[in-house]
Structures are given as structure tokens and as C-alpha cells.
Scaffold this motif. Structure first.
Motif, mmCIF file in Angstrom:
data_model
loop_
_atom_site.group_PDB
_atom_site.id
_atom_site.type_symbol
_atom_site.label_atom_id
_atom_site.label_comp_id
_atom_site.label_asym_id
_atom_site.label_seq_id
_atom_site.Cartn_x
_atom_site.Cartn_y
_atom_site.Cartn_z
ATOM 1 N N UNK B 112 0.824 -1.206 0.000
ATOM 2 C CA UNK B 112 0.000 0.000 0.000
ATOM 3 C C UNK B 112 0.860 1.258 0.000
ATOM 4 N N UNK B 113 2.172 1.053 0.077
ATOM 5 C CA UNK B 113 3.053 2.211 -0.008
ATOM 6 C C UNK B 113 2.874 2.845 -1.378
ATOM 7 N N UNK B 114 2.537 4.133 -1.411
ATOM 8 C CA UNK B 114 2.256 4.766 -2.701
ATOM 9 C C UNK B 114 3.476 4.721 -3.602
ATOM 10 N N UNK B 115 3.286 4.349 -4.866
ATOM 11 C CA UNK B 115 4.403 4.340 -5.810
ATOM 12 C C UNK B 115 4.893 5.756 -6.106
ATOM 13 N N UNK B 118 2.841 8.443 -7.813
ATOM 14 C CA UNK B 118 1.748 9.016 -7.028
ATOM 15 C C UNK B 118 2.291 10.089 -6.090
#
Lengths: 144, 144
Positions: B112-115, B118
Motif C-alpha cells: 500500500x506504499x504509494x508508488x 503518485x
DNA sequence: TATTGTTATACTCTATAACTATA
DNA sequence: TATAGTTATAGAGTATAACAATA
């Protein structure tokens, strides 16, 4: 390194959900064409006037190079892909045959079909979403 | 059935690209935890106070039910998952152990770590993106 | 008789290592 | 010596069919 906002975390979570649904579609479509996931991914990544080599494909497929031989063998046996000599006579360059291209286009047509949730958005939202995704993509590859 | 706009098609194309990148992350993270993709997907889908049965899991994993036996066997051997009897004594209900839950949370945290793309967006874009995704999700499941 | 889960089995996919042919 | 691709092989993943327990 940019700051991780709450919005970014929540958006990432929603994207993962959407992507899981998309993964399902990919597998189902591959199966319909009697393609293994890796075979389908290979077609997806090949261009008609191709420049991709066996090793480069292994990188993309995230598997050992030895497997690519078999994957390409089967696609070649079905007349979808062609191996040709590179300038360096060790390397082999992969390209799509006419049949391969038409199958790839069929695959693309299905996978690029917008999912229901996207079609349900207003035209305005669709346009905004597209712009934001484009900006994100541009930010990710500043040079390439 | 909503109309397929040009914006929707292009957005769908960008989403497929994102999916491919996300798939990569998923496989790498699973491998780091010495989990097969299916084992990782199982953890991802199980809840601590679980109600999922073997058959339901097979549906989610898109594989034959016979495989689920082995997948769950290995997770159970590692103390991550527990099988318990359902009311109907034929079915087995799957739940996460404490270890399984903490491993699942670690996995979630990473995925869920934003890429990067993003995080590279402006705060304003992130907020707008989140709102649009929420609307899309709400439109997809009008009742659920 | 139908359904849930398991077992047995064969087939496919995958990674590792050894090999070839080029460089 | 190093690199691109192949082959050999063993292990993991997968589907099909037959089976046990329960409904």
C-alpha cells in the motif's frame, strides 16, 4: 523523496483493489486464447517491428532466461512470433508475425476495455483522471 | 451500459501499465517473505476473524480447489493460518494466527506504499485522484 | 445424490547449472 | 574471459479424476 500524504496512501489502497480486478481480467483473457500468462505477457510486450531480445524479455517477464526459450518456442510453433538474428550474432531479436500481431491486438482490445467503474464516472471525472495519470506517468519517467 | 469515451480508453491503458508495475512489486515482496505468489495472495485475502472457506479461496485465487489444500498446508505449517470446522462439518474455515496477521500487515504496508508516480503528484492532484477513485468504486458496487 | 475437502497423478512452469557459439 | 541463448534436470505449481466424510 516526496512526502507520503494521507491522500496518497488511500489512493494507493484503492488502486491496489482495482489492479487486483484487472489481474483477473488478464488471466481470463489469456486463458481464452489458450495462452499461459507468460505467453500472453510476451505478446503484450512485443512490437511488430521488434527489437526485443531473449534476455530483455526475461527481464520483463521476471523469470530466468532459460524459460524464455520454451515460452518463445511455443509461440513460434503457433506462428505468432519470429526469431531473427541480431547484428551481434549471439543475440536473437523477437518480432510478431501477422498472426501474432492480430492476436496481440485482440488481447489489447479486451484488456484496454475500460472497466465498469471507469465507465460509470462522469465525462468530466474521466478527463480529470486521465490528466492526473498522465502527469503521474510523466513525473515517474522524467528522462525516458 | 455506459458509453466508452476516448478518455476512458486512454485511462484504461494507463491503468494497465500501472498494473504491470504493481504486479512486479507484489512478486518481489512475496519472494522477500519466502511466500509463493498464491501464498501471499492467500494472506492478503484472509481476515483475522476469518469466514473464508477452502472453496471460496480457490475461487479468489482462480485455481482448482485441490491446490488450495497444499497452499494452506504450507501456511499452516509455518503457523500463519489456522483451519477450523464450520457449522457444516464438511467445510473448513480459514483464519489468520497472530503471526499470520503480523506478516499480512507487513505485506499490506509494503504494497500500500504509494508508488513514486503518485508521490510525485501535487497534493491537489492526489486529493482529486482519491475522490475520483472513490466515486468510481461507489459506482461499481451500488449495493455492496 | 450432491457437496466439501483431500489424495493421486500427470503436466506445466520455474530456477540452477552445464553447454554452444559467438564476442 | 565474458555474454546470449539453449539444454538438462529437479522442484514447485497446476488441473483432472477418484475418493472420504458429511449433507
Amino acid at each position: 523523496m516526496a512526502k507520503v500524504t494521507k491522500e496518497a496512501r488511500e489512493a494507493a489502497a484503492l488502486l491496489v483493489e482495482l489492479l487486483l480486478a484487472q489481474k483477473r481480467r488478464f488471466q481470463l483473457n489469456a486463458r481464452e486464447q489458450a495462452l499461459s500468462p507468460q505467453q500472453a505477457a510476451t505478446l503484450w510486450n512485443l512490437e511488430p517491428g521488434g527489437t526485443l531480445t531473449m534476455n530483455a524479455l526475461a527481464e520483463i517477464l521476471m523469470c530466468d532466461a532459460s524459460n524464455v526459450t520454451g515460452i518463445v518456442d511455443k509461440l513460434e510453433a503457433r506462428g505468432l512470433v519470429r526469431r531473427s538474428q541480431g547484428e551481434d550474432r549471439r543475440v536473437k531479436v523477437l518480432s510478431l508475425t501477422a498472426d501474432g500481431e492480430s492476436l496481440r491486438e485482440a488481447l489489447r482490445g479486451r484488456l484496454l476495455e475500460p472497466p465498469e467503474w471507469l465507465l460509470g464516472l462522469s465525462r468530466e471525472d474521466q478527463r480529470t483522471l486521465l490528466e492526473i495519470l498522465r502527469r503521474g506517468r510523466a513525473a515517474e519517467e522524467p528522462s525516458a
